[in-house]
Design an enzyme around this catalytic site. Structure first.
Site, PDB file in Angstrom:
ATOM      1  CG  ASN A   9      -1.854   1.194   1.242  1.00 60.64           C
ATOM      2  OD1 ASN A   9      -2.009   1.888   0.239  1.00 60.64           O
ATOM      3  ND2 ASN A   9      -2.476   1.446   2.371  1.00 60.64           N
ATOM      4  CD1 TRP A  10       3.544   1.105  -2.969  1.00 60.74           C
ATOM      5  CD2 TRP A  10       3.566   2.401  -4.803  1.00 60.74           C
ATOM      6  NE1 TRP A  10       4.290   0.457  -3.915  1.00 60.74           N
ATOM      7  CE2 TRP A  10       4.329   1.238  -5.055  1.00 60.74           C
ATOM      8  CE3 TRP A  10       3.434   3.348  -5.799  1.00 60.74           C
ATOM      9  CZ2 TRP A  10       4.960   1.014  -6.281  1.00 60.74           C
ATOM     10  CZ3 TRP A  10       4.053   3.136  -7.019  1.00 60.74           C
ATOM     11  CH2 TRP A  10       4.817   1.975  -7.259  1.00 60.74           C
ATOM     12  CD  GLU A 169      -5.734  -0.876   8.228  1.00 63.12           C
ATOM     13  OE1 GLU A 169      -4.839  -0.094   7.898  1.00 63.12           O
ATOM     14  OE2 GLU A 169      -6.952  -0.600   8.158  1.00 63.12           O
ATOM     15  N   GLY A 175       2.594   3.279  14.052  1.00 61.25           N
ATOM     16  CA  GLY A 175       3.138   4.609  14.264  1.00 61.25           C
ATOM     17  C   GLY A 175       2.944   5.151  15.660  1.00 61.25           C
ATOM     18  N   GLY A 236       2.691  -1.148   4.491  1.00 64.82           N
ATOM     19  CA  GLY A 236       2.759   0.272   4.219  1.00 64.82           C
ATOM     20  C   GLY A 236       4.172   0.727   3.919  1.00 64.82           C
ATOM     21  N   GLY A 237       4.851   1.319   4.908  1.00 70.80           N
ATOM     22  CA  GLY A 237       6.164   1.924   4.701  1.00 70.80           C
ATOM     23  C   GLY A 237       7.194   1.009   4.080  1.00 70.80           C
TER      24      GLY A 237
END
Length: 253
Positions: A9-10, A169, A175, A236-237
């Site tokens: 997921n960019w 999720e 984060g 993600g990242g």
């Protein structure tokens, strides 16, 4: 074995040139997913055609949109319909990501409408669910996630339910400096599967891939994916770093 999936997921990152380079770097590693694997790139709307042209002839590699409208068409400036995505020959679309729920106030009802449009077009939804920190701290995460599933998914037929990919999720562990253990990941994934089994039966529940979306990285993917009810990751990242994502792909069961 259920399909095992590494989904990137960019989010809202990378320029067009940077996106091209990232895909080129990943594909240069000659990743060859096994028959039960799928590698999916969740790409920003402007890059979908570019990405699809790069992977559409490669085995078990796919492109996904990061969202779609819950409307078929019409005067909805700036929205992107399922029909538009289907016309690009896309197979997947991410819906209900925690950021969409939190920042854009997407509801379980809206997501059920998106599911119907995607499935009606022959596309596969990657349906995100998960709880925030306050819910986890009070220990009511199971009921919270179950409500998301019931209100968005449980109007589907058993045949349509088999076409859905679920991504869990743990919003509280993304984060925040807090870390979800592999035991916690397995526990909630097993619970999600039990909820599906109660509604549709064990055979259907055993066919639905459930991905983990809690800061999957190259150094923890293998341990997470070894859990019996974790069928890969929504990344993600780490998906923005070519070799990290390649290692995550290689960690699939």
């Amino acid at each position: 074995m259920r399909q095992q999936i590494a989904a990137a997921n960019w989010k809202m990152n990378l320029t067009y040139v940077e996106g091209q380079q990232l895909l080129n770097d990943i594909l240069a590693e000659n990743v060859e997913p096994k028959d039960n694997h799928a590698v999916i790139f969740g790409i920003p709307f402007p890059y979908l055609m570019m990405a699809n042209e790069k992977v559409n002839t490669l085995k078990n590699l796919y492109v996904a949109a990061q969202n779609c409208s819950n409307k078929k068409s019409g005067a909805y400036t700036g929205e992107v319909s399922v029909g538009m995505l289907k016309s690009l020959n896309l197979k997947y679309c991410i819906i209900g990501h925690s950021e969409r729920r939190e920042y854009f106030n997407e509801t379980n009802l809206e997501l059920s409408e998106k599911l119907d449009l995607l499935l009606g077009a022959g596309m596969k939804p990657i349906f995100c669910c998960g709880e925030p920190l306050s819910i986890r701290e009070e220990g009511s995460q199971n009921a919270y996630v179950e409500k998301q599933l019931k209100e968005s998914l449980f109007h589907l037929s058993a045949e349509d339910m088999k076409k859905v990919v679920i991504a869990y999720e743990p919003i509280w562990a993304i984060g925040t400096g807090k870390t979800a253990t592999t035991a916690q990941a397995q526990e909630i994934h097993a619970y999600i599967r039990s909820v599906i089994a109660n509604q549709y039966g064990a055979e259907v529940a055993d066919m639905v891939p459930i991905l983990y979306g809690g800061s999957v990285k190259a150094n923890n993917a293998k341990e997470l994916f070894a859990c019996p009810d974790v069928d890969g990751g929504l990344v993600g990242g780490a998906s923005l770093v070519a070799m990290d994502f390649v290692e995550i792909i290689r960690a699939l069961k």
